[in-house]
Enzyme design. Structure first.
Site, mmCIF file in Angstrom:
data_model
loop_
_atom_site.group_PDB
_atom_site.id
_atom_site.type_symbol
_atom_site.label_atom_id
_atom_site.label_comp_id
_atom_site.label_asym_id
_atom_site.label_seq_id
_atom_site.Cartn_x
_atom_site.Cartn_y
_atom_site.Cartn_z
ATOM 1 N N CYS A 58 25.132 40.301 30.375
ATOM 2 C CA CYS A 58 26.411 39.727 29.973
ATOM 3 C C CYS A 58 26.970 40.558 28.825
ATOM 4 C CB CYS A 58 26.231 38.268 29.550
ATOM 5 S SG CYS A 58 27.781 37.475 29.154
ATOM 6 N N LEU A 59 27.780 41.539 29.175
ATOM 7 C CA LEU A 59 28.437 42.399 28.196
ATOM 8 C C LEU A 59 29.887 42.503 28.634
ATOM 9 C CD1 LEU A 59 28.025 44.267 25.716
ATOM 10 C CD2 LEU A 59 27.538 46.113 27.320
#
Length: 183
Positions: A111-112
């Site tokens: 999750c970036l």
């Protein structure tokens, strides 16, 4: 005018000479851009890139070994798969090391924001590497993929740190077993 013609003729001869050795494929936009990104890499001392096939720059691994924070002393491997739509589409990045982290789930999804909705073609592989490194220095419980780890980080930082250490040494957190990933 004659100079221009001779340059064109010279280029044509070079192409035909190259063509006799075998069909030379033109590099795609993605290949050209990734070549540029790789040439301009400015890796921090905690990161290293590995190519299993030096002729294939579109698939490689990144190894991050944080030297501070919760994950200090760990070794985390990420796979990068750069598609033909690059740089208009972000590369696919997966964490191959199972890690107890709020922003990386147990399947390795990361999750970036710059790998999703905030991706822009001006971003580079270097931008992604620094973003991944930052996730290890400052895990973000506000945008989690591993909700359980995020809750522990928000409610009990000491327990979170103990869980990270246990997972990196190789052990269970709840019913999930983590392989040792200390350097």
């Amino acid at each position: 005018m004659i100079k221009l013609f001779s340059l064109k003729q010279q280029k044509k001869e070079e192409e035909s000479a190259g063509g006799t050795k075998g069909s030379s494929k033109k590099a795609s936009a993605a290949q050209l851009r990734i070549q540029k990104d790789i040439n301009e890499l400015n890796l921090p001392k905690t990161c290293e890139i590995e190519f299993s096939d030096h002729d294939d720059l579109l698939n490689f691994k990144l190894v991050i070994c944080p030297d501070e924070g919760f994950y200090k002393g760990g070794k985390f491997v990420f796979s990068f798969k750069v598609g033909q739509g690059y740089p208009h589409d972000p590369p696919k990045v997966k964490c191959e090391t199972m890690v107890y982290h709020p922003n990386i789930d147990l399947e390795g999804n990361v999750c970036l924001n710059i790998l999703r909705e905030d991706w822009k073609p001006v971003l580079t592989i270097n931008s992604i590497i620094y973003g991944l490194q930052y996730l290890f220095l400052e895990p973000n419980p506000e945008d989690p993929l591993n909700k359980e780890a995020a809750e522990v980080l928000q409610n009990n930082r000491r327990l979170f740190e103990q869980n990270v250490q246990r997972s990196m040494r190789g052990g269970y957190i709840g019913s999930t077993y983590f392989e040792r990933c200390l350097k």
